[in-house]
Design an enzyme around this catalytic site. Structure first.
Site, short mmCIF file in Angstrom:
data_model
loop_
_atom_site.label_atom_id
_atom_site.label_comp_id
_atom_site.label_asym_id
_atom_site.label_seq_id
_atom_site.Cartn_x
_atom_site.Cartn_y
_atom_site.Cartn_z
N GLU A 209 0.86 -1.18 0.00
CA GLU A 209 0.00 0.00 0.00
C GLU A 209 0.89 1.23 0.00
O GLU A 209 2.11 1.13 0.15
CB GLU A 209 -0.96 -0.01 1.20
CG GLU A 209 -0.27 0.03 2.55
CD GLU A 209 -1.24 -0.17 3.72
OE1 GLU A 209 -2.22 -0.91 3.60
OE2 GLU A 209 -0.99 0.42 4.78
N HIS A 247 -4.06 3.49 8.23
CA HIS A 247 -2.81 3.02 8.82
C HIS A 247 -1.86 4.20 9.06
O HIS A 247 -1.76 5.10 8.22
CB HIS A 247 -2.09 2.04 7.90
CG HIS A 247 -2.74 0.69 7.86
ND1 HIS A 247 -2.57 -0.16 6.79
CD2 HIS A 247 -3.53 0.04 8.72
CE1 HIS A 247 -3.25 -1.28 7.01
NE2 HIS A 247 -3.84 -1.18 8.18
#
Lengths: 289, 381
Positions: A209, A247
């Site tokens: 990611e 995150h």
């Protein structure tokens, strides 16, 4: 075959008397994981999830011969729990806890380099070798025994991709969530290296990611050191710069580093096809087998 | 968590770092009082959480009272990249001959804090880093030992800072590192450090961001936190405790887990739609969370259609479905079409009990996203 965990792994659960710790210890046991003990300061002598609880990890190792730990300890105390696992010379410590201060993790990371213990996480779903052992919170029922290795920074994205694989009858050797924090123990490269060395892993899926440069470094590693074919996926193509996407580590900086584009380019340069959708990732894996 | 310049400078000054004389002002009158005391030239600086304030017109230098009044009127109340300026820092103008950049941050790749110094201060340091990386000297710090004083001197000399001020700059850098550690900062940056004609060293700007995960042990800093949401929806998300980022499209997205929600956004884009938001409801299937999430996307006027994608790892799909049904029961009418996709544990049972009078159901992520994109196109027409 598998990497890092199998049915011989003897697990101590740090924080087993807490709500999360107890629930997931039970789930792990139900899956067939060899959970042998819990460790919670002040709770020694009790029993939780059907296993004995000790005050320290050291006692759990002495009494039950544990060689791996799973950590369900609140963020304020989690770094201490990881240090305890590292200082007890376990083979593996899996830190599930989300929200550990980054400077604590920098200290943990320094200590990690001085020990032989492997750390997975923090802020990760854990690791599973289907049919043998799961250390963490992954839902066991979506996995199937097979010959594809999977490594991912995200939990539910891992489940999605595994589901796409399992639906087609493609099982997994081991699946690993390395965690979404800025500083983590096991890296993509560590996992890829282990999959490359594993005779039963015939293909690997790597889900990255946005944020940081770990995917770029992993791509270079794949290009230079791997014969096992790898398929990739990168989440966050549409993420705007400067915004943290859930995150702590998933942020494209203002200077343009950490973008999905740079990661996809690096993977393509290393010969890794990157799926536009999870379904396409499964297509690539199928073509490898 | 970002601190304002004035907050960071107060912390710097308390730690012994030289900063220009300044006062905080919330009205034109207060600005005039401040300049009367501070003198001219005086910098009037917007206190908002955005970078590039100067270029955006949020910093002006007044050379007399008339200009101070004019600039205060311009800056106070102005909209700076989406934030309204309600306070300015009025600061004595520093007569400088040289500008440096100094900073402390975490090097993710190394897992260690890093000190940075450059003689090319006063400009966008990220541009310097991209175009001329050698112009920034770096020194990594062992987080277990902390900073050795020689390291601060070494990096300052390496950057080519003038010898007569090098030790003063190194001393500031040492103090910044102590603050970085003691405050659980994620980043501290002074750009520029000004060197005056008298060869004094002054921290003319201050950026200080604190690790939100460490606020539990930084109560004083936690109290300095200010809401700095760009709009009411982000404020609402903060109250609900959702990870939420508002975007400019018209397909509302709700999901669980950062990676999967990001993927859902990417798929909306891939199938020709435009994502309206990132909304991660996290674990759990409580009806209340589902209601709050639906409330978030329904109250965004840009949203024309919604995709609700849950991969219920440990969370059971039938519980999520019950949560969705209960949540929907609170709405007399579904204001915008909702496509739900449940996967994982007990997903089939969940899909069966979903109230399909109110929502549409798809089995795969790809199908759910495509349907939501199509719905958005139809509503938008």
């Amino acid at each position: 075959m598998s990497i890092f965990v199998d049915d011989d792994t003897r697990v101590v659960v740090q924080g087993i008397t807490g709500g999360e710790g107890k629930f997931h210890a039970e789930q792990m046991i139900e899956y067939g994981t060899n959970v042998v003990a819990g460790a919670v300061p002040g709770k020694g002598g009790q029993e939780a999830a059907g296993v004995p609880v000790y005050d320290t990890v050291d006692e759990a190792v002495e009494a039950e011969d544990a060689d791996a730990s799973v950590i369900f300890v609140p963020p304020a105390f989690a770094a201490d729990a990881v240090f305890e696992a590292l200082d007890t010379d376990l083979d593996l410590a899996v830190a599930i806890t989300e929200g550990i201060p980054t400077q604590d993790m920098a200290k943990v990371n320094k200590r990690l380099g001085e020990t032989d213990t492997r750390l997975l996480g923090p802020n990760c779903p854990g690791i599973i070798t289907p049919g043998e052992a799961k250390l963490g919170i992954l839902p066991g029922n979506i996995f199937a025994d097979g010959n594809v290795g999977l490594v991912s920074r995200s939990g539910t994205l891992t489940y999605q991709v595994v589901d796409n694989l399992t639906e087609r009858g493609i099982g997994q050797t081991t699946a690993i969530g390395i965690g979404g924090d800025p500083i983590i123990g096991t890296s993509f490269i560590d996992a890829l290296e282990a999959f490359e060395a594993d005779a039963e892993t015939d293909a690997v899926v790597m889900c990255g990611e946005i944020g940081g440069e770990d995917e770029e470094e992993a791509a270079r590693f794949i290009g230079e050191h791997m014969d096992t074919p790898v398929a990739g996926f990168i989440a966050g193509r549409t993420a705007p710069p400067g915004k943290r996407m859930g995150h702590a580590g998933a942020i494209v900086s203002g200077s343009g580093t950490g973008t999905a584009e740079s990661k996809i380019d690096a993977l393509n340069d290393a010969g890794v096809p990157v799926g536009d959708t999870p379904e396409e990732v499964a297509d690539h894996v199928e073509s490898f087998l | 968590m970002k601190l304002h310049e004035h907050q960071a400078k107060t912390i710097f000054a308390d730690a012994g770092i030289p900063v220009p004389n300044s006062r905080l002002a919330a009205s034109v009158e207060e600005v005039l009082d401040a300049v009367d005391e501070i003198g001219y030239p005086a910098a009037i600086k917007a206190q908002v959480h955005v970078g590039g304030r100067g270029k955006a017109g949020g910093i002006k230098i007044a050379t007399d009272r008339e200009e101070a009044e004019e600039y205060a009127g311009e800056i106070l109340g102005m909209d700076l990249k989406g934030y309204t300026v309600d306070r300015v820092l009025v600061e004595e103008g520093v007569d400088f001959v040289d500008e440096l950049y100094v900073g402390v941050t975490m090097d993710r790749g190394e897992g260690k804090p890093v000190l940075m110094v450059s003689t090319e201060g006063g400009v966008d340091i990220e541009e310097v880093a991209a175009e001329n990386p050698d112009a920034i000297a770096r020194e990594h710090v062992d987080p277990a030992f902390g900073l050795h004083p020689y390291q601060a001197r070494k990096v300052v000399y390496e950057a080519g800072v003038d010898a007569d001020v090098a030790l003063d700059v190194a001393s500031i850098l040492s103090t910044l590192y102590d603050l970085y550690e003691d405050s659980d900062a994620s980043e501290i940056e002074v750009n520029p450090v000004m060197i005056t004609g008298d060869r004094d060293v002054v921290a003319a700007d201050a950026v200080m961001n604190v690790d939100e995960d460490a606020l539990f042990r930084q109560p004083e800093l936690a109290e300095m936190a200010e809401e700095s949401y760009e709009d009411d929806l982000e404020r609402k998300a903060g109250e609900y405790g959702f990870d939420y980022v508002r975007l400019s499209g018209n397909v509302g997205i709700i999901g669980n887990g950062a990676g999967l929600v990001m993927t859902t956004l990417d798929l909306v884009d891939y199938y020709g739609g435009k994502p309206a938001n990132f909304l991660d409801i996290g674990g759990g299937a409580k009806a209340e969370r589902v209601t709050q999430a639906l409330d978030m996307v329904f109250s965004d006027p840009n949203v024309d259609s919604v995709v609700f994608n849950i991969f219920g790892g440990i969370t059971r799909g039938d519980e999520v479905a019950k949560g969705i049904n209960e949540a929907l029961a609170e709405f007399d009418e579904i204001p915008k079409p909702v496509v739900v996709r449940l996967a994982g544990t007990n997903a089939e049972e969940g899909m069966e009990i979903l109230n399909t009078d109110l929502i549409e159901v798809e089995e795969t992520l790809e199908d759910a996203v495509q349907r939501a994109v199509k719905n958005a196109e139809e509503v938008a027409q």
